[in-house]
Design an enzyme around this catalytic site. Structure first.
Site, short mmCIF file in Angstrom:
data_model
loop_
_atom_site.label_atom_id
_atom_site.label_comp_id
_atom_site.label_asym_id
_atom_site.label_seq_id
_atom_site.Cartn_x
_atom_site.Cartn_y
_atom_site.Cartn_z
N PRO A 18 0.85 -1.20 0.00
CA PRO A 18 0.00 0.00 0.00
C PRO A 18 0.88 1.24 0.00
CG PRO A 18 0.11 -0.94 2.20
CD PRO A 18 0.88 -1.87 1.31
N GLN A 71 -6.54 -1.03 2.90
CA GLN A 71 -5.78 -0.64 4.09
C GLN A 71 -6.35 0.64 4.68
OE1 GLN A 71 -1.85 1.29 4.59
NE2 GLN A 71 -1.13 -0.75 5.21
N CYS A 100 3.04 3.48 9.11
CA CYS A 100 3.33 4.77 8.49
C CYS A 100 4.12 5.66 9.45
CB CYS A 100 2.04 5.47 8.09
SG CYS A 100 2.32 7.10 7.33
N LYS A 144 -0.31 -4.39 9.52
CA LYS A 144 1.06 -4.18 9.05
C LYS A 144 1.80 -3.34 10.07
CE LYS A 144 3.93 -2.49 5.26
NZ LYS A 144 4.01 -1.69 4.02
N ASN A 208 8.33 -7.39 4.39
CA ASN A 208 8.37 -6.15 3.62
C ASN A 208 9.73 -5.47 3.80
OD1 ASN A 208 6.70 -2.92 3.78
ND2 ASN A 208 7.63 -3.92 2.05
N GLY A 209 10.38 -5.17 2.67
CA GLY A 209 11.67 -4.48 2.71
C GLY A 209 12.75 -5.22 1.95
N ASN A 210 13.54 -4.47 1.17
CA ASN A 210 14.71 -4.99 0.43
C ASN A 210 14.34 -5.82 -0.80
OD1 ASN A 210 16.02 -3.87 2.60
ND2 ASN A 210 17.08 -5.73 3.24
#
Length: 245
Positions: A18, A71, A100, A144, A208-210
């Protein structure tokens, strides 16, 4: 129920993140054509969605845009519950944004800033989960989060939202102060933190990430043990990132 839901949406491995101003329907459809198994809307303000028909009209649903996650951002349990009840009949899951790090989230006390308000966060998740269950029993409640520097604290946060009704958890392997968007490249996501959460939970966990290239996907799954990988900035740069190169 968590795993039954995960099976019902096809055990998705490739997740479109998102992203405010980016994860609109047209981009979601582009992502699906390029291998995304499941997509999320951008973060939607729960209060606006619950109270304003004209605001809800800004986020139309397309019959081919499935499976879809809506979301929500917010910290008022009543607004989150009302918004989740309205969205649930039109999607596969409704997710609470607890990741966020932006100024607007700080001002409103939502997103990653909910991580420090455990009792309120618990009430938000419970309210959403209950509303989703009543509105559409086939839809799931997702959350999340980001991470703390202390792995044990992150694991306890994950266990708490699980107890409150979260059926699938996405873990962004960065802390709140490591920012988002273009700034994320300055701090690689910590896959070990995500692995610790996955090992502690009995529900699907998404990393989540990379995820910058297709090769990163298999490396991430091996390193984290996660059930899926989410890409945001990587998809913006390379919308074909989920396709084998």
């Amino acid at each position: 129920e968590a795993w039954e839901w995960f099976e019902s949406v096809g055990r998705p491995v490739y997740w479109l993140a998102p992203m405010v101003g980016q994860s609109e329907c047209a981009f979601r459809m582009l992502a699906r054509r390029n291998g995304a198994h499941i997509c999320s809307t951008e973060m939607i303000d729960a209060a606006g969605y619950a109270r304003s028909e004209s605001y809800r009209a800004q986020f139309p649903f397309h019959p081919e845009d499935r499976p879809l996650i809506v979301q929500l951002g917010g910290s008022n349990p009543a607004d989150l519950a009302a918004a989740a009840a309205l969205a649930a009949p039109h999607c596969a899951a409704v997710e609470l944004n607890v990741g966020c790090p932006q100024r607007c989230a700080k001002k409103g006390g939502y997103g990653a800033f909910l991580m420090e308000k455990r009792e309120l966060l618990a009430e938000c998740v419970r309210s959403m989960a209950d509303a989703i269950r009543k509105s559409n029993p086939k839809a799931a409640c997702l959350v999340k989060i980001r991470c703390f520097d202390d792995v044990a604290e992150t694991v306890e946060l994950a266990r708490m939202v699980r107890r409150c009704g979260c059926q699938c958890l996405t873990v962004h392997g960065r802390t709140r102060v490591q920012g988002g968007g273009k700034r994320t490249g300055r701090w690689p996501a910590n896959w070990e933190w995500i692995r610790a959460v996955k090992q502690a939970l009995d529900i699907p966990v998404i990393s989540n990430g990379n995820i910058r290239t297709h090769r990163d996907i298999e490396e991430c799954l091996a390193a984290t043990g996660a059930d899926g990988v989410m890409s945001g900035c990587g998809m913006l740069r390379r919308p074909w990132i989920f396709l084998p190169q």
